[in-house]
Write a protein that holds these residues in place. Structure first.
Motif, PDB file in Angstrom:
ATOM      1  N   ALA A 152      15.705  12.671  -1.990  1.00  0.00           N
ATOM      2  CA  ALA A 152      15.334  13.458  -3.164  1.00  0.00           C
ATOM      3  C   ALA A 152      15.568  14.932  -2.894  1.00  0.00           C
ATOM      4  CB  ALA A 152      13.853  13.226  -3.511  1.00  0.00           C
ATOM      5  N   GLY A 153      15.590  15.713  -3.961  1.00  0.00           N
ATOM      6  CA  GLY A 153      15.698  17.160  -3.841  1.00  0.00           C
ATOM      7  C   GLY A 153      14.338  17.826  -3.809  1.00  0.00           C
ATOM      8  N   GLY A 154      14.325  19.155  -3.739  1.00  0.00           N
ATOM      9  CA  GLY A 154      13.085  19.907  -3.613  1.00  0.00           C
ATOM     10  C   GLY A 154      12.525  20.341  -4.953  1.00  0.00           C
ATOM     11  N   THR A 155      11.823  19.437  -5.637  1.00  0.00           N
ATOM     12  CA  THR A 155      11.269  19.750  -6.949  1.00  0.00           C
ATOM     13  C   THR A 155      10.173  18.763  -7.315  1.00  0.00           C
ATOM     14  OG1 THR A 155      11.797  19.843  -9.316  1.00  0.00           O
ATOM     15  CG2 THR A 155      13.157  18.409  -7.974  1.00  0.00           C
ATOM     16  N   THR A 156       9.175  19.251  -8.034  1.00  0.00           N
ATOM     17  CA  THR A 156       8.156  18.365  -8.609  1.00  0.00           C
ATOM     18  C   THR A 156       8.389  18.171 -10.107  1.00  0.00           C
ATOM     19  OG1 THR A 156       6.652  20.216  -9.056  1.00  0.00           O
ATOM     20  CG2 THR A 156       6.413  19.090  -6.931  1.00  0.00           C
ATOM     21  N   LEU A 245       5.256  25.640  -5.234  1.00  0.00           N
ATOM     22  CA  LEU A 245       6.012  24.391  -5.240  1.00  0.00           C
ATOM     23  C   LEU A 245       5.932  23.687  -6.592  1.00  0.00           C
ATOM     24  CD1 LEU A 245       5.072  22.911  -1.738  1.00  0.00           C
ATOM     25  CD2 LEU A 245       7.252  23.944  -2.395  1.00  0.00           C
ATOM     26  N   GLU A 246       4.789  23.779  -7.227  1.00  0.00           N
ATOM     27  CA  GLU A 246       4.592  23.080  -8.491  1.00  0.00           C
ATOM     28  C   GLU A 246       5.229  23.801  -9.677  1.00  0.00           C
ATOM     29  OE1 GLU A 246       0.392  20.740  -7.623  1.00  0.00           O
ATOM     30  OE2 GLU A 246       0.317  22.823  -8.321  1.00  0.00           O
ATOM     31  N   LYS A 247       5.417  25.119  -9.565  1.00  0.00           N
ATOM     32  CA  LYS A 247       5.909  25.896 -10.702  1.00  0.00           C
ATOM     33  C   LYS A 247       7.376  26.312 -10.582  1.00  0.00           C
ATOM     34  CE  LYS A 247       1.362  27.780 -11.893  1.00  0.00           C
ATOM     35  NZ  LYS A 247       0.556  29.012 -12.073  1.00  0.00           N
ATOM     36  N   THR A 248       7.981  26.093  -9.411  1.00  0.00           N
ATOM     37  CA  THR A 248       9.374  26.473  -9.220  1.00  0.00           C
ATOM     38  C   THR A 248      10.259  25.250  -9.437  1.00  0.00           C
ATOM     39  OG1 THR A 248       8.632  28.057  -7.551  1.00  0.00           O
ATOM     40  CG2 THR A 248      10.991  27.594  -7.658  1.00  0.00           C
ATOM     41  N   GLU A 409      10.976  13.231   8.589  1.00  0.00           N
ATOM     42  CA  GLU A 409      10.528  13.831   7.326  1.00  0.00           C
ATOM     43  C   GLU A 409       9.213  13.197   6.910  1.00  0.00           C
ATOM     44  OE1 GLU A 409      12.251  13.999   2.799  1.00  0.00           O
ATOM     45  OE2 GLU A 409      13.566  14.679   4.415  1.00  0.00           O
ATOM     46  N   LEU A 410       8.163  14.019   6.883  1.00  0.00           N
ATOM     47  CA  LEU A 410       6.825  13.556   6.533  1.00  0.00           C
ATOM     48  C   LEU A 410       6.516  13.975   5.099  1.00  0.00           C
ATOM     49  CD1 LEU A 410       6.788  14.782   9.693  1.00  0.00           C
ATOM     50  CD2 LEU A 410       4.529  13.754   9.624  1.00  0.00           C
ATOM     51  N   TRP A 411       6.118  12.994   4.262  1.00  0.00           N
ATOM     52  CA  TRP A 411       5.788  13.237   2.864  1.00  0.00           C
ATOM     53  C   TRP A 411       4.267  13.151   2.728  1.00  0.00           C
ATOM     54  CZ3 TRP A 411       9.810  11.947  -1.264  1.00  0.00           C
ATOM     55  CH2 TRP A 411      11.103  11.926  -0.728  1.00  0.00           C
ATOM     56  N   ILE A 412       3.656  14.238   2.282  1.00  0.00           N
ATOM     57  CA  ILE A 412       2.209  14.402   2.312  1.00  0.00           C
ATOM     58  C   ILE A 412       1.727  14.778   0.913  1.00  0.00           C
ATOM     59  CG2 ILE A 412       0.346  15.783   3.345  1.00  0.00           C
ATOM     60  CD1 ILE A 412       2.480  16.311   5.665  1.00  0.00           C
ATOM     61  N   PRO A 413       0.564  14.273   0.459  1.00  0.00           N
ATOM     62  CA  PRO A 413       0.072  14.638  -0.878  1.00  0.00           C
ATOM     63  C   PRO A 413       0.066  16.156  -1.070  1.00  0.00           C
ATOM     64  CG  PRO A 413      -1.308  12.926   0.061  1.00  0.00           C
ATOM     65  CD  PRO A 413      -0.348  13.336   1.144  1.00  0.00           C
ATOM     66  N   ILE A 414       0.563  16.612  -2.202  1.00  0.00           N
ATOM     67  CA  ILE A 414       0.782  18.046  -2.393  1.00  0.00           C
ATOM     68  C   ILE A 414      -0.519  18.840  -2.364  1.00  0.00           C
ATOM     69  CG2 ILE A 414       0.663  18.127  -4.926  1.00  0.00           C
ATOM     70  CD1 ILE A 414       3.299  19.892  -4.682  1.00  0.00           C
TER      71      ILE A 414
END
Length: 553
Positions: A152-156, A245-248, A409-414
């Motif tokens: 995935a890319g870097g976006t929420t 992270l949430e707004k960009t 790559e560790l995926w962690i709750p935002i």
């Protein structure tokens, strides 16, 4: 039916099917003869996650990325360089069907030479005014490989999941079917690692093409100098990192935490208008010409390889592929030969000196990184505007050999963002070079997914990519390796994480880590039950995945 009457094996060790019926025949052959069968994309994942097990007495599959050669033995390894077509189902609505072997963009490392910009998914759809919602840092991957590993890319805000309508898949007995969106099987197939069957086609709903507009700045990590409050709660004028992270729309951050360096490189972009006349200014990760870019990457390769190995002879041997890659990248005949020879002669004594006096290179390390990643002066941010397919994947310029990068790559709750950032900060400061290594750490976001095995299943995430230079000595995933300290740091501090399936995972204490990842993955048992139904003879289930899921072979 003898295998060579279905399709002969190529001299490269792969089967190259040219139709769905040939794939079905190969799967049925594996089923009837109790053999394994796996499909290779762009080899951007850990090799053991891609290929079958080797035959008895053959060399094991290496624990590294960009491994182009399949293991020897009777098992079947496929490559889809003859299955790369794109068909327009509805031009007006942007609906397409693509073969699983089509690359998202141009893959310069494709050993078959089949990948070009012109036949890539992104370029073909761009020409008709359509595109995907999101991309990762590179576009070398095949569409099936990108999807199957949960990349995935870097976006929420966006995800390629929005573009998916159906999968055409062949199960472990050779049965082919279309699986439509919003079914349980569709959500299981979305990130299925090749364990539920061979995906041969994907149907997609594209979005109207868009340009991106963005900037990159490099700053110190302190509250006073960074435009984001990386470690605190933020305020009305300076967001905290989670808010950022949430707004960009699209972002990523490279953190160089080493003493004397301590800086972040912040890349961000938004979707923009498509004016009638558009003169793009592409993002440039390195220098502004190809020649200077390649020289810069070769210099970085020399530094990282020297720091990551003990002894000149070992270091110089590992640098040979970098010189070859540099030569191939110049593409200027006699100039490429002369320049490569000159740099080879110049860098030989430099590498010898720093291999003997490595402490001197460590003293120079902050200065060198400052040259490679200089701090941004007021008003001097790097601005770019470009076609999304070219600059949204911001790492496409990085050579797979010259800047060979492996990572966990560790995926962690935002919502754990502040805790994660402070935990890493304290870890880097307390443990120094042992914790920071010689490379950067990438941090960015990910949007919640419906796919069962996606590391962002049902939650937005912050993602921590701990980089490892591929030519470094040793294996970072084993007990005592570089990554052990990170996995255990987060586990011991009760920071829940899931791992990217195509990257490094613990190669020790398999039972423990299988239980840990199961505890973090709500659909774990459902997936394994479905896997057994669809693959009753385990033709897709290699020893690598048995260790990951079961903790034992």
């Amino acid at each position: 039916m003898p295998l060579n009457t279905i399709i002969p094996i190529s001299s490269d060790g792969f089967y190259h099917p040219a139709s769905e019926s040939e794939v079905i025949s190969l799967v049925k052959y594996a089923y009837d003869n109790n053999l394994q069968i796996r499909c290779r994309g762009a080899s951007h994942s850990i090799a053991r996650a891609i290929y079958t097990d080797p035959g008895p007495g053959e060399l094991p599959v290496p624990d590294k990325v960009s491994e182009e050669n399949p293991p020897k033995g009777p098992n079947l390894n496929l490559i889809f360089d003859n299955l790369m077509s794109l068909t327009w189902i509805d031009n007006e609505k942007g609906i397409i069907e693509v073969d699983a072997g089509i690359h998202l963009g141009y893959d310069p490392m494709d050993p078959t030479g089949a990948s070009t910009l012109a036949n890539s998914l992104l370029y073909q759809t761009f020409l008709k005014g359509w595109t995907l919602s999101d991309l990762g840092g590179i576009t070398h991957q095949t569409v099936s490989g990108f999807l199957s590993t949960g990349s995935a890319g870097g976006t929420t805000m966006y995800t390629i999941e929005e573009n998916l309508l159906a999968f055409r898949v062949i199960d472990g007995q050779g049965n082919a079917e279309w699986v439509e969106k919003d079914s349980d099987l569709f959500n299981a197939l979305g990130v299925s690692l090749g364990l539920l069957g061979v995906i041969v086609k994907v149907r997609m709903q594209l979005v109207p093409f868009f340009n991106i507009y963005g900037q990159q700045i490099t700053t110190k990590t302190t509250y006073e100098e960074c435009p984001i409050d990386l470690f605190g709660d933020g305020n009305a004028t300076k967001p905290n990192y989670q808010q950022y992270l949430e707004k960009t729309p699209y972002s990523r951050m490279l953190w160089w935490p080493q003493k004397g360096v301590d800086r972040v490189v912040m890349w961000q972009a938004i979707r923009g208008i498509n004016p009638p006349v558009f003169y793009p200014a592409p993002y440039e990760e390195f220098a502004d010409t190809n020649l200077l870019t390649q020289i810069e990457q070769l210099g970085a390769s020399v530094m990282f390889t020297t720091l990551g190995n003990n002894g000149f002879l070992k270091t110089w041997k590992k640098l040979q592929p970098s010189f070859k890659a540099f030569y191939n990248s110049i593409k200027s005949g006699i100039l490429a030969v002369l320049l490569t020879v000159i740099l080879y002669i110049i860098l030989f004594p430099i590498t010898l000196f720093f291999s003997i006096f490595k402490g001197v290179l460590w003293l120079l390390f902050p200065t060198i990184i400052n040259l490679l990643q200089p701090l941004t002066k007021d008003g001097k941010a790097m601005l770019f505007m470009d076609y999304m397919w070219r600059s949204l994947p911001m790492d496409n310029e990085a050579g797979d050999i010259l800047m060979g990068t492996e990572f966990t790559e560790l995926w962690i709750p935002i919502e754990k963002t502040k805790e994660v950032m402070n935990l890493l900060k304290d870890f880097f400061e307390h443990d120094g070079r042992k914790a920071t290594g010689t490379y950067s750490t990438e941090i960015y976001a990910g949007k919640a997914s419906n796919f069962w095995l996606s590391p962002s299943y049902n939650r937005d995430v912050i993602r921590v990519d701990v980089f490892w230079y591929a030519s470094n000595e040793g294996n970072p995933s084993v007990k005592g390796g570089f990554y052990e300290q990170y996995w255990e740091l987060f586990e011991k501090n009760n920071i829940p994480f899931r791992l990217h399936w195509g990257k490094f995972a613990p190669s020790y204490d398999y039972k423990h880590w299988a239980e840990y990842l199961k505890s973090q993955t709500p659909k774990w048992d459902d997936f394994l039950m479905l896997r057994q139904q669809r693959d009753p003879k385990n033709i897709f289930f290699t020893d690598y995945f048995k260790l990951r899921f079961l903790g034992e072979k």
